[in-house]
Design an enzyme around this catalytic site. Structure first.
Site, PDB file in Angstrom:
ATOM      1  CE  LYS A  53      20.490 -68.058 -85.953  1.00  0.00           C
ATOM      2  NZ  LYS A  53      19.972 -67.903 -84.600  1.00  0.00           N
ATOM      3  CD  GLN A  97      19.737 -64.846 -82.644  1.00  0.00           C
ATOM      4  OE1 GLN A  97      19.339 -65.569 -83.555  1.00  0.00           O
ATOM      5  NE2 GLN A  97      20.801 -65.160 -81.918  1.00  0.00           N
ATOM      6  CG  ASP A 120      16.202 -71.628 -82.052  1.00  0.00           C
ATOM      7  OD1 ASP A 120      17.305 -71.924 -82.535  1.00  0.00           O
ATOM      8  OD2 ASP A 120      15.793 -70.460 -81.927  1.00  0.00           O
TER       9      ASP A 120
HETATM   10  N1  GUN Z   1      21.230 -67.087 -79.292  1.00  0.00           N
HETATM   11  C1  GUN Z   1      22.393 -67.783 -79.208  1.00  0.00           C
HETATM   12  N2  GUN Z   1      22.261 -68.984 -79.798  1.00  0.00           N
HETATM   13  C2  GUN Z   1      21.007 -69.060 -80.266  1.00  0.00           C
HETATM   14  C3  GUN Z   1      20.279 -70.054 -80.985  1.00  0.00           C
HETATM   15  O1  GUN Z   1      20.760 -71.142 -81.304  1.00  0.00           O
HETATM   16  N3  GUN Z   1      18.988 -69.716 -81.283  1.00  0.00           N
HETATM   17  C4  GUN Z   1      18.422 -68.546 -80.926  1.00  0.00           C
HETATM   18  N4  GUN Z   1      17.162 -68.340 -81.256  1.00  0.00           N
HETATM   19  N5  GUN Z   1      19.067 -67.614 -80.268  1.00  0.00           N
HETATM   20  C5  GUN Z   1      20.358 -67.867 -79.935  1.00  0.00           C
END
Ligand code: GUN
Length: 287
Positions: A53, A97, A120
């Site tokens: 990211k 995350q 998100d």
């Molecule tokens: N963990 C697995 N997928 C995601 C996601 O799309 N966003 C976040 N923040 N954590 C995750």
């Protein structure tokens, strides 16, 4: 006949390149895009996701602020950091995350993020906006699936199609069903209690597999000419990355299929980057 393989890596690259261009244009107006990324603990998969990211931010030209906190971080400390980022005008998006260590309540954390910074799309306000068709951030993986179909199969019309989604998670299955409904598909959500999954799947023009178990969707689940989207990221017995769909056999009968890796996976980050752009635009121009 062999299926069209939808290339998620190429489509995600295309989206990132479009955003890079749009980001450069914003910069000429003095507007920068900033994403705050929070990782708690040392889960290796999460570390990889967070690194990817941050790399995507760098590629497009966004600023990323990185907070890598020890697993011992308390919920109070995490909420205080979110509070600080909520009121920092420089920050457009906040990403925590998941999963979080078990002593932290994920719902409390999601609810603490300001909805206009929730890139998100996990906050109940954004989920609610999706339900009633208002503007808001959409969860990145399901948004990526829509882009994969639209860009990977430009002549394919989702409207009126039978879509079966396998899995009902808050992150994928549920928002996916709402997005498909918005595209005028006829939507069924199947899950672990569904009776005769093969029969339910077999009627689908579009199958979206988001189960999280390797190879559960076989050729016996798939109608000839169906579009098959595989959201699963699993490891098989040999430790190899694989999806929920048995690619080798299903690709013989499907119209189109996404591979794992290189299908839905790269799209999640591309859509996160898109949400960050939208957040910055909203914060700086009000649209
Ligand atoms: N963990 C697995 N997928 C995601 C996601 O799309 N966003 C976040 N923040 N954590 C995750």
């Amino acid at each position: 006949m062999s299926a069209t393989i939808i290339d998620g890596k190429a489509i995600s690259q295309q989206i990132k390149d479009e955003l890079k261009e749009k980001c450069a244009q914003l910069a000429t107006k003095g507007i920068n895009v900033t994403l705050a990324v929070i990782l708690v603990g040392e889960d290796p998969a999460s570390q990889v996701y967070v690194r990817n990211k941050k790399r995507a931010c760098e590629y497009i030209g966004y600023k990323s602020l990185s907070y890598e906190l020890p697993a011992s971080t308390t919920q109070k400390e995490l909420l205080e950091l979110i509070d600080k980022l909520n009121s920092n005008d420089e920050v457009d998006g906040i990403l925590v995350q998941m999963p979080l260590p078990s002593h932290i309540d994920e719902k409390a954390v999601i609810n603490a993020i300001r909805p206009d910074k929730d890139v998100d799309g996990f906050h109940p306000m954004n989920v609610g906006a999706l339900v009633v068709g208002d503007k808001g951030f959409v969860s990145c993986t399901p948004a990526g699936v829509i882009q994969l179909i639209k860009r990977g199969l430009p002549d394919y019309d989702i409207s009126g199609k039978e879509c079966v989604i396998v899995g009902r998670s808050n992150i994928v299955g549920k928002p996916m069903s709402l997005l498909m409904l918005r595209e005028n598909a006829t939507v069924t959500v199947a899950h672990s209690k569904t009776k005769d999954l093969e029969k339910v799947c077999k009627r689908a023009d579009i199958i979206i597999a988001a189960v999280g178990r390797a190879g559960v969707i076989t050729k016996d689940h798939v109608k000839e000419g169906a579009v098959v989207i595989d959201v699963g990221i699993n490891r098989n017995d040999e430790g190899k990355l694989c999806g929920d769909v048995r690619f080798d056999e299903v690709s013989q009968i499907a119209l189109a299929i996404t591979p794992v890796p290189g299908g839905v996976g790269p799209m999640t980050i591309a859509m996160l980057m898109n949400n960050c752009y939208e957040a910055a635009l909203m914060h700086n121009t009000g649209v």
